[in-house]
Design an enzyme around this catalytic site. Structure first.
Site, PDB file in Angstrom:
ATOM      1  N   GLU A 128      11.982 -34.082 -19.039  1.00  0.00           N
ATOM      2  CA  GLU A 128      12.542 -34.730 -17.845  1.00  0.00           C
ATOM      3  C   GLU A 128      13.505 -35.840 -18.231  1.00  0.00           C
ATOM      4  O   GLU A 128      14.554 -36.030 -17.611  1.00  0.00           O
ATOM      5  CB  GLU A 128      11.420 -35.314 -16.966  1.00  0.00           C
ATOM      6  CG  GLU A 128      10.648 -34.292 -16.149  1.00  0.00           C
ATOM      7  CD  GLU A 128      11.476 -33.658 -15.034  1.00  0.00           C
ATOM      8  OE1 GLU A 128      12.614 -33.250 -15.288  1.00  0.00           O
ATOM      9  OE2 GLU A 128      10.953 -33.529 -13.921  1.00  0.00           O
ATOM     10  N   THR A 180      20.281 -35.220 -10.205  1.00  0.00           N
ATOM     11  CA  THR A 180      19.227 -36.224 -10.044  1.00  0.00           C
ATOM     12  C   THR A 180      19.724 -37.598 -10.493  1.00  0.00           C
ATOM     13  O   THR A 180      19.488 -38.602  -9.816  1.00  0.00           O
ATOM     14  CB  THR A 180      17.978 -35.818 -10.857  1.00  0.00           C
ATOM     15  OG1 THR A 180      17.504 -34.585 -10.331  1.00  0.00           O
ATOM     16  CG2 THR A 180      16.869 -36.841 -10.752  1.00  0.00           C
TER      17      THR A 180
END
Ligand code: HSE
Length: 306
Positions: A128, A180
């Protein structure tokens, strides 16, 4: 065990009011990953999909997780991984989390279950971090635990698995790109005490609703006065879809993760499919292509299929 095949589900992070702390696994869409333990220490990543993701292990979300595991355990063998992504990167449906969690889960299974769930999350968060610059666990945790999870803290990792209410999830992915990292950049860095108190009420109400299987309480807790007003500007037709879905019987919903996908919860399959139709027809009126998925909340998370 020398070879394994996994099905890794998409996940909806935040669940509207729980920014970076709540997440839920669904059944559709999902990625597939095949792992082989090899005698040489090399890590080989091959993508059999059309997203053009880097295959160099240190630049690949799954690869970096495997590198960290190999380094930590000083492994003399490596992994060959084939990834078939169906969860589009940048969709807000946990695409990077699926690769990262899948890598940790697959390596763990091949190495004889040497990692706890939270240790898998620890390694998966490196993926991530590579994808978005942030070590958040709200997509990874429901992938590994299944169902709905609360990330009480990512460091030290403290995950609370919640109940799985008997609800349907409709998710629409309009084909616009929202990174993101960009959709985090635009968020306000501080909020008023009044907004915080409202958000605490919503998060507490949502968790109580989930634990009590109280659909009405879940519905009236799906509010977000902090993140949604800022991010929804990046999502064409967001307000219209939300309003029409609630009119059609959705309990509520909002942005899936950092967007651009939008999700709605419903009590029946009939309502969930009605919402899917209105989502499709709303985007059909525009030039924007969209994909819609209807499934129940996935209580199992990642599954070994072979
Ligand atoms: N909680 C993260 C965010 C999820 O909203 O930025 C990203 O998928």
């Amino acid at each position: 065990m020398k070879k394994i095949k996994l099905r890794i589900p998409a996940t909806v992070a935040n669940l509207v009011c729980g920014f970076d702390i709540l997440g839920m696994a669904v059944h559709e869409p999902y990625d597939e990953m095949e792992f082989r333990l090899s005698d040489s220490p090399e890590i080989i990543i091959k993508h059999e999909d059309h997203f053009g993701l880097p295959e160099e292990p240190s630049q690949n979300v799954a690869g970096i997780v495997l590198l960290k595991i190999r380094e930590h355990f000083k492994l003399s063998h490596g992994f060959e991984v084939i990834i078939r992504k169906h969860i589009k990167p940048g969709s807000g449906l946990g695409s990077s989390a699926a690769s990262a969690a899948g890598a940790a889960f697959g390596a763990n299974a091949l190495l004889g279950n040497i990692l706890s769930k939270n240790e898998m999350i620890h390694f998966a968060m490196f993926g991530e971090e590579l994808a978005s610059g942030v070590r958040h666990a709200d997509n990874i945790a429901p992938c590994i635990y299944g169902g709905i999870t609360l990330v009480k803290s990512p460091n030290p990792i403290d995950i609370i698995p919640l109940n799985t209410p008997d609800l349907y999830v409709t998710a629409v992915h309009p084909q616009v790109e929202v990174k993101t990292s960009d959709s985090r950049q635009i968020l306000k860095k501080s909020i008023s005490l009044k907004s915080a108190v409202e958000q605490w009420g919503n998060i507490a109400g949502l968790i109580a609703g989930i634990q009590k299987n109280d659909s009405a309480l879940i519905g009236r807790s799906l509010n977000d006065g902090i993140i949604e007003p800022v991010r929804s500007i990046l999502i064409p037709k967001f307000d219209e879809i939300k309003m029409k879905s609630i009119e059609a019987g959705a309990l509520g919903g909002g942005i899936s993760g950092s967007g651009p996908s939008i999700f709605m919860l419903a009590e029946t399959k009939e309502t969930a499919e009605k919402i899917a139709e209105l989502m499709k027809s709303t985007y059909r009126e525009t030039e924007i292509e969209s994909f819609v998925y209807v499934s129940k909340i996935n209580p199992a998370g990642i599954r070994i299929v072979e």
